[in-house]
Design a protein around this motif. Sequence first.
Motif, PDB file in Angstrom:
ATOM      1  N   UNK A 192     -61.517 -45.433  21.152  1.00 45.07           N
ATOM      2  CA  UNK A 192     -60.972 -46.474  22.027  1.00 45.07           C
ATOM      3  C   UNK A 192     -62.048 -47.512  22.353  1.00 45.07           C
ATOM      4  N   UNK A 193     -63.286 -47.024  22.515  1.00 43.97           N
ATOM      5  CA  UNK A 193     -64.397 -47.923  22.853  1.00 43.97           C
ATOM      6  C   UNK A 193     -65.042 -48.518  21.611  1.00 43.97           C
ATOM      7  N   UNK A 194     -65.050 -47.727  20.524  1.00 49.69           N
ATOM      8  CA  UNK A 194     -65.669 -48.172  19.267  1.00 49.69           C
ATOM      9  C   UNK A 194     -64.662 -47.947  18.130  1.00 49.69           C
ATOM     10  N   UNK A 195     -63.714 -48.854  17.958  1.00 53.13           N
ATOM     11  CA  UNK A 195     -62.616 -48.650  16.991  1.00 53.13           C
ATOM     12  C   UNK A 195     -63.065 -48.405  15.554  1.00 53.13           C
ATOM     13  N   UNK A 196     -64.235 -48.872  15.183  1.00 56.05           N
ATOM     14  CA  UNK A 196     -64.708 -48.724  13.809  1.00 56.05           C
ATOM     15  C   UNK A 196     -65.643 -47.532  13.611  1.00 56.05           C
ATOM     16  N   UNK A 197     -65.763 -46.709  14.625  1.00 55.35           N
ATOM     17  CA  UNK A 197     -66.693 -45.578  14.553  1.00 55.35           C
ATOM     18  C   UNK A 197     -66.246 -44.570  13.500  1.00 55.35           C
ATOM     19  N   UNK A 198     -67.224 -43.996  12.827  1.00 52.38           N
ATOM     20  CA  UNK A 198     -66.955 -42.888  11.900  1.00 52.38           C
ATOM     21  C   UNK A 198     -67.216 -41.593  12.650  1.00 52.38           C
ATOM     22  N   UNK A 199     -66.151 -40.885  12.976  1.00 51.55           N
ATOM     23  CA  UNK A 199     -66.301 -39.638  13.733  1.00 51.55           C
ATOM     24  C   UNK A 199     -65.208 -38.665  13.315  1.00 51.55           C
ATOM     25  N   UNK A 200     -65.597 -37.448  13.042  1.00 55.23           N
ATOM     26  CA  UNK A 200     -64.658 -36.413  12.622  1.00 55.23           C
ATOM     27  C   UNK A 200     -64.960 -35.144  13.407  1.00 55.23           C
ATOM     28  N   UNK A 201     -63.910 -34.555  13.988  1.00 56.03           N
ATOM     29  CA  UNK A 201     -64.039 -33.282  14.693  1.00 56.03           C
ATOM     30  C   UNK A 201     -63.302 -32.220  13.886  1.00 56.03           C
ATOM     31  N   UNK A 255     -72.879 -37.299  23.872  1.00 51.56           N
ATOM     32  CA  UNK A 255     -73.695 -37.006  22.680  1.00 51.56           C
ATOM     33  C   UNK A 255     -73.123 -37.712  21.453  1.00 51.56           C
ATOM     34  N   UNK A 256     -71.799 -37.879  21.397  1.00 50.29           N
ATOM     35  CA  UNK A 256     -71.208 -38.636  20.294  1.00 50.29           C
ATOM     36  C   UNK A 256     -71.635 -40.102  20.380  1.00 50.29           C
ATOM     37  N   UNK A 257     -71.533 -40.674  21.580  1.00 49.80           N
ATOM     38  CA  UNK A 257     -71.797 -42.103  21.747  1.00 49.80           C
ATOM     39  C   UNK A 257     -73.237 -42.456  21.382  1.00 49.80           C
ATOM     40  N   UNK A 258     -74.160 -41.548  21.682  1.00 47.12           N
ATOM     41  CA  UNK A 258     -75.574 -41.806  21.360  1.00 47.12           C
ATOM     42  C   UNK A 258     -75.739 -42.146  19.885  1.00 47.12           C
ATOM     43  N   UNK A 259     -75.035 -41.449  19.025  1.00 49.89           N
ATOM     44  CA  UNK A 259     -75.140 -41.690  17.587  1.00 49.89           C
ATOM     45  C   UNK A 259     -74.298 -42.886  17.141  1.00 49.89           C
ATOM     46  N   UNK A 260     -73.113 -43.005  17.717  1.00 53.15           N
ATOM     47  CA  UNK A 260     -72.229 -44.117  17.341  1.00 53.15           C
ATOM     48  C   UNK A 260     -72.874 -45.452  17.691  1.00 53.15           C
ATOM     49  N   UNK A 261     -73.493 -45.543  18.875  1.00 49.79           N
ATOM     50  CA  UNK A 261     -74.166 -46.784  19.298  1.00 49.79           C
ATOM     51  C   UNK A 261     -75.321 -47.130  18.367  1.00 49.79           C
ATOM     52  N   UNK A 262     -75.879 -46.104  17.731  1.00 50.90           N
ATOM     53  CA  UNK A 262     -77.006 -46.318  16.821  1.00 50.90           C
ATOM     54  C   UNK A 262     -76.549 -46.567  15.390  1.00 50.90           C
ATOM     55  N   UNK A 263     -75.236 -46.707  15.211  1.00 48.49           N
ATOM     56  CA  UNK A 263     -74.700 -47.017  13.894  1.00 48.49           C
ATOM     57  C   UNK A 263     -74.519 -45.819  12.986  1.00 48.49           C
ATOM     58  N   UNK A 264     -74.567 -44.622  13.540  1.00 51.78           N
ATOM     59  CA  UNK A 264     -74.410 -43.411  12.738  1.00 51.78           C
ATOM     60  C   UNK A 264     -73.008 -42.832  12.903  1.00 51.78           C
ATOM     61  N   UNK A 265     -72.550 -42.130  11.878  1.00 51.58           N
ATOM     62  CA  UNK A 265     -71.313 -41.380  11.995  1.00 51.58           C
ATOM     63  C   UNK A 265     -71.580 -40.035  12.661  1.00 51.58           C
ATOM     64  N   UNK A 266     -70.512 -39.312  12.986  1.00 50.90           N
ATOM     65  CA  UNK A 266     -70.630 -37.995  13.619  1.00 50.90           C
ATOM     66  C   UNK A 266     -69.643 -37.030  12.986  1.00 50.90           C
ATOM     67  N   UNK A 267     -70.149 -35.891  12.532  1.00 53.36           N
ATOM     68  CA  UNK A 267     -69.296 -34.776  12.109  1.00 53.36           C
ATOM     69  C   UNK A 267     -69.570 -33.637  13.088  1.00 53.36           C
ATOM     70  N   UNK A 268     -68.568 -33.321  13.910  1.00 57.96           N
ATOM     71  CA  UNK A 268     -68.702 -32.280  14.930  1.00 57.96           C
ATOM     72  C   UNK A 268     -67.956 -31.028  14.492  1.00 57.96           C
ATOM     73  N   UNK A 269     -68.602 -29.877  14.651  1.00 62.55           N
ATOM     74  CA  UNK A 269     -68.024 -28.599  14.244  1.00 62.55           C
ATOM     75  C   UNK A 269     -67.780 -27.746  15.484  1.00 62.55           C
ATOM     76  N   UNK A 270     -66.533 -27.374  15.707  1.00 60.91           N
ATOM     77  CA  UNK A 270     -66.173 -26.608  16.910  1.00 60.91           C
ATOM     78  C   UNK A 270     -65.829 -25.167  16.576  1.00 60.91           C
ATOM     79  N   UNK A 271     -66.135 -24.267  17.503  1.00 59.08           N
ATOM     80  CA  UNK A 271     -65.703 -22.883  17.396  1.00 59.08           C
ATOM     81  C   UNK A 271     -64.182 -22.851  17.236  1.00 59.08           C
ATOM     82  N   UNK A 272     -63.661 -21.831  16.564  1.00 60.64           N
ATOM     83  CA  UNK A 272     -62.223 -21.730  16.303  1.00 60.64           C
ATOM     84  C   UNK A 272     -61.395 -22.046  17.549  1.00 60.64           C
ATOM     85  N   UNK A 273     -60.389 -22.872  17.379  1.00 61.15           N
ATOM     86  CA  UNK A 273     -59.542 -23.279  18.506  1.00 61.15           C
ATOM     87  C   UNK A 273     -58.731 -22.115  19.062  1.00 61.15           C
ATOM     88  N   UNK A 274     -58.650 -21.009  18.322  1.00 55.30           N
ATOM     89  CA  UNK A 274     -57.952 -19.831  18.846  1.00 55.30           C
ATOM     90  C   UNK A 274     -58.813 -19.078  19.853  1.00 55.30           C
TER      91      UNK A 274
END
Length: 312
Positions: A114-123, A78-97
């Motif tokens: 590793x595959x897209x070194x210039x990707x804008x992605x934040x988890x 799901x991340x790659x779908x957006x990255x390949x389309x030139x979009x950044x990704x901000x992913x929000x995860x349930x508390x790691x605890x």
Amino acid sequence: MKKRFAIMPDITCDLPVSYQKDYDIEVIKGHFVSPDGQEHESVFDWTTVNRDDFFKSLKKNPNSYKSAPPSIGECFDVFEKHIKDGEGVIALAISSTLSGTYQFMVNAKDMILEKYPNAKIEVIDSRRFGPCIGLLAVYAAKLRNEGKSFEEVVKWINENLNRFHQSGWMDDLSFIAKKGRLTHSKAFFGSLVGIKPIGEFDYNGMTTVIGKAKGEKQAYQALIAYIKEHIENPEEQIIFVATSNRDKQAEEFKKLIEENIKPKAVYVNQTQINCSINIGPGLMAAYYLGKPITEGLKEETESLTRILAELK
């Protein structure tokens, strides 16, 4: 028109499909295992599972259902779908605890870079769960729609995570204690007839009991007074009221919030399958943006203790 970056909370966000469409938010799907041992893709709005039957079954045997996060591969896809389309990704995860979802997302992010070194992605570890993550995603989407940059939205989220509150009760705390969402030492409150244990988030998204009201009437009064003390700029706020099979109480709470707090909007959200499996029946709580939560919930506990004493 292509958006500049995607806002992607995980399945635990309990964000109804209509809100996902309205705010252009994409939810990362998860899974659940039913009592027969079959694994299913999680769904929203109870489209394939009867809600009343589900909660009856869950209450009878809390371990009959299990939730499962998206795999690393699913997050990557799901991340790659957006990255390949030139979009950044901000992913929000349930508390790691509470879940391994955050680490799975981080691993997927590493694979993306590793595959897209210039990707804008934040988890981001939301340090929250349930509808609060959905509300956080809505605020992030609103900022994006106002023209804020990827970096500005990430910065706002990280600076404001500790300002997202939970104010409500659980009818049976023993259920969430068994699921690791609450310390067992507090769970006995949930078994006392007529007692409404009032919970708030701590720093890590664990629900902590900060007081107990006698009956629904006192609980509603205490919660409204508590929200008034801790909310900021209510007229600008969107508030979510969550319900896990307590729809009547949630609608009453919504009405009281509208009359007394007067926010911009109040929405009632049903907890969906993955969160319901771990929360159980009996949740009725509001989620909103307010003052920063203090260390050890010191000020919050003192505030509610005073409010409850004044209501006696």
